[in-house]
Design an enzyme around this catalytic site. Sequence first.
Site, PDB file in Angstrom:
ATOM      1  N   ARG A  65      63.843 120.554  94.271  1.00 25.72           N
ATOM      2  CA  ARG A  65      64.829 121.581  93.925  1.00 25.72           C
ATOM      3  C   ARG A  65      66.054 120.957  93.245  1.00 25.72           C
ATOM      4  O   ARG A  65      66.616 121.505  92.309  1.00 25.72           O
ATOM      5  CB  ARG A  65      65.242 122.293  95.209  1.00 25.72           C
ATOM      6  CG  ARG A  65      66.272 123.358  95.001  1.00 25.72           C
ATOM      7  CD  ARG A  65      66.594 124.046  96.293  1.00 25.72           C
ATOM      8  NE  ARG A  65      65.459 124.787  96.813  1.00 25.72           N
ATOM      9  CZ  ARG A  65      65.414 125.350  98.004  1.00 25.72           C
ATOM     10  NH1 ARG A  65      66.434 125.246  98.811  1.00 25.72           N
ATOM     11  NH2 ARG A  65      64.359 126.012  98.400  1.00 25.72           N
ATOM     12  N   MET A  90      65.526 134.437  91.669  1.00 24.47           N
ATOM     13  CA  MET A  90      64.843 134.308  92.965  1.00 24.47           C
ATOM     14  C   MET A  90      64.730 132.853  93.414  1.00 24.47           C
ATOM     15  O   MET A  90      63.652 132.384  93.782  1.00 24.47           O
ATOM     16  CB  MET A  90      63.447 134.949  92.872  1.00 24.47           C
ATOM     17  CG  MET A  90      63.490 136.423  92.515  1.00 24.47           C
ATOM     18  SD  MET A  90      64.478 137.399  93.675  1.00 24.47           S
ATOM     19  CE  MET A  90      63.362 137.439  95.058  1.00 24.47           C
ATOM     20  N   ILE A  92      67.006 129.573  95.567  1.00 21.19           N
ATOM     21  CA  ILE A  92      68.197 129.155  96.314  1.00 21.19           C
ATOM     22  C   ILE A  92      68.756 127.906  95.636  1.00 21.19           C
ATOM     23  O   ILE A  92      68.003 126.985  95.304  1.00 21.19           O
ATOM     24  CB  ILE A  92      67.827 128.874  97.783  1.00 21.19           C
ATOM     25  CG1 ILE A  92      67.331 130.170  98.430  1.00 21.19           C
ATOM     26  CG2 ILE A  92      69.022 128.315  98.547  1.00 21.19           C
ATOM     27  CD1 ILE A  92      66.717 129.972  99.796  1.00 21.19           C
ATOM     28  N   HIS A 109      73.720 140.942  96.285  1.00 16.66           N
ATOM     29  CA  HIS A 109      72.690 141.105  97.319  1.00 16.66           C
ATOM     30  C   HIS A 109      72.638 142.575  97.733  1.00 16.66           C
ATOM     31  O   HIS A 109      73.689 143.183  97.959  1.00 16.66           O
ATOM     32  CB  HIS A 109      73.036 140.214  98.524  1.00 16.66           C
ATOM     33  CG  HIS A 109      72.013 140.288  99.607  1.00 16.66           C
ATOM     34  ND1 HIS A 109      70.784 139.671  99.500  1.00 16.66           N
ATOM     35  CD2 HIS A 109      72.012 140.933 100.792  1.00 16.66           C
ATOM     36  CE1 HIS A 109      70.080 139.930 100.585  1.00 16.66           C
ATOM     37  NE2 HIS A 109      70.801 140.698 101.386  1.00 16.66           N
ATOM     38  N   LEU A 144      72.110 130.680 102.734  1.00 16.55           N
ATOM     39  CA  LEU A 144      71.383 131.796 102.108  1.00 16.55           C
ATOM     40  C   LEU A 144      72.225 133.071 102.201  1.00 16.55           C
ATOM     41  O   LEU A 144      72.541 133.519 103.312  1.00 16.55           O
ATOM     42  CB  LEU A 144      70.033 131.994 102.821  1.00 16.55           C
ATOM     43  CG  LEU A 144      69.231 133.239 102.402  1.00 16.55           C
ATOM     44  CD1 LEU A 144      68.761 133.131 100.960  1.00 16.55           C
ATOM     45  CD2 LEU A 144      68.052 133.455 103.337  1.00 16.55           C
ATOM     46  N   GLU A 174      75.214 148.481  92.741  1.00 17.80           N
ATOM     47  CA  GLU A 174      75.198 147.105  92.216  1.00 17.80           C
ATOM     48  C   GLU A 174      75.671 147.101  90.773  1.00 17.80           C
ATOM     49  O   GLU A 174      76.489 146.273  90.363  1.00 17.80           O
ATOM     50  CB  GLU A 174      73.781 146.519  92.274  1.00 17.80           C
ATOM     51  CG  GLU A 174      73.239 146.330  93.672  1.00 17.80           C
ATOM     52  CD  GLU A 174      71.885 145.640  93.670  1.00 17.80           C
ATOM     53  OE1 GLU A 174      71.623 144.792  92.807  1.00 17.80           O
ATOM     54  OE2 GLU A 174      71.059 145.965  94.554  1.00 17.80           O
TER      55      GLU A 174
HETATM   56  C1  GRF Z   1      68.789 143.368  92.868  1.00 17.28           C
HETATM   57  O1  GRF Z   1      68.491 144.256  93.910  1.00 17.28           O
HETATM   58  C2  GRF Z   1      69.722 142.297  93.367  1.00 17.28           C
HETATM   59  O2  GRF Z   1      70.604 142.748  94.347  1.00 17.28           O
HETATM   60  C3  GRF Z   1      68.781 141.285  93.947  1.00 17.28           C
HETATM   61  O3  GRF Z   1      67.664 141.294  93.088  1.00 17.28           O
HETATM   62  C4  GRF Z   1      67.569 142.547  92.444  1.00 17.28           C
HETATM   63  C5  GRF Z   1      67.548 142.271  90.976  1.00 17.28           C
HETATM   64  O4  GRF Z   1      67.294 143.419  90.214  1.00 17.28           O
HETATM   65  N1  GRF Z   1      69.438 140.006  94.079  1.00 17.28           N
HETATM   66  P1  GRF Z   1      67.446 143.360  88.627  1.00 17.28           P
HETATM   67  O5  GRF Z   1      66.531 142.250  88.118  1.00 17.28           O
HETATM   68  O6  GRF Z   1      68.893 143.128  88.295  1.00 17.28           O
HETATM   69  O7  GRF Z   1      66.959 144.713  88.177  1.00 17.28           O
END
Ligand code: GRF
Length: 219
Positions: A65, A90, A92, A109, A144, A174
């Site tokens: 990593r 996706m 860390i 998140h 995390l 978001e």
């Molecule tokens: C979102 O729900 C975000 O909170 C999470 O991953 C998802 C990403 O969605 N970390 P997108 O690729 O921005 O549509």
Amino acid sequence: MLKIGVLVSGGGTNLQSIIDSIEDKRLDASIAVVISDNPDAYAIERARSHSIRTEVLPRGGFAAREAYDLALSALLKGHGVELVVMAGFMRILSRPMLEAFPMRIMNIHPALLPSFPGLNVQKKALEFGVKFSGCTVHFVDEGLDNGPIIIQAVVPVKDNDTVEDLGKRILAEEHRIYPQAIQLFSEGRLRVEGRRVFVKGGAEADSALENPVATIFGG
Ligand code: GRF
């Protein structure tokens, strides 16, 4: 103008909200580069269709990593990135990234941290029976979904919600708060003290919420 680098792995709807906010002049920043670890991420197409530079850095080929994160930080620095924005990335992050961008990496998140860190959290929130969930923009540290919290938005969980219903309600928030958090950073209005982030000139929420709304006392 603040140069941001956006890290993606998937669909990129948060990336899209950032692009739209910049184009609508609600967000005073420029996207120097969009980097994906996944060559098939639709987010890459979104960036290209707005003539934003893209890079694909697949995980394969890096033993550890730390080696990956060293290459990632070099790529970001090479594009002059000042703030790293994780938008559905996706992975860390490890020390080389955290040292290259101390308190200069944000993540979003889809839950009210510190409740429900990790994956599939909309489902976990629904199954746990919470009456509110939401989303959290935070700075990234070595834990995390753990770093200092910048903004949270709260949504109600409704009795008939499916995971998809709740997920959509959270995602809409978001898209609203992530560009706001980046704008606050770009205006130099975020001050971090330990775990707490203070927003200069921020109007604080002033009222309590309850769900279900109590009508039992005739209220
Ligand atoms: C979102 O729900 C975000 O909170 C999470 O991953 C998802 C990403 O969605 N970390 P997108 O690729 O921005 O549509």
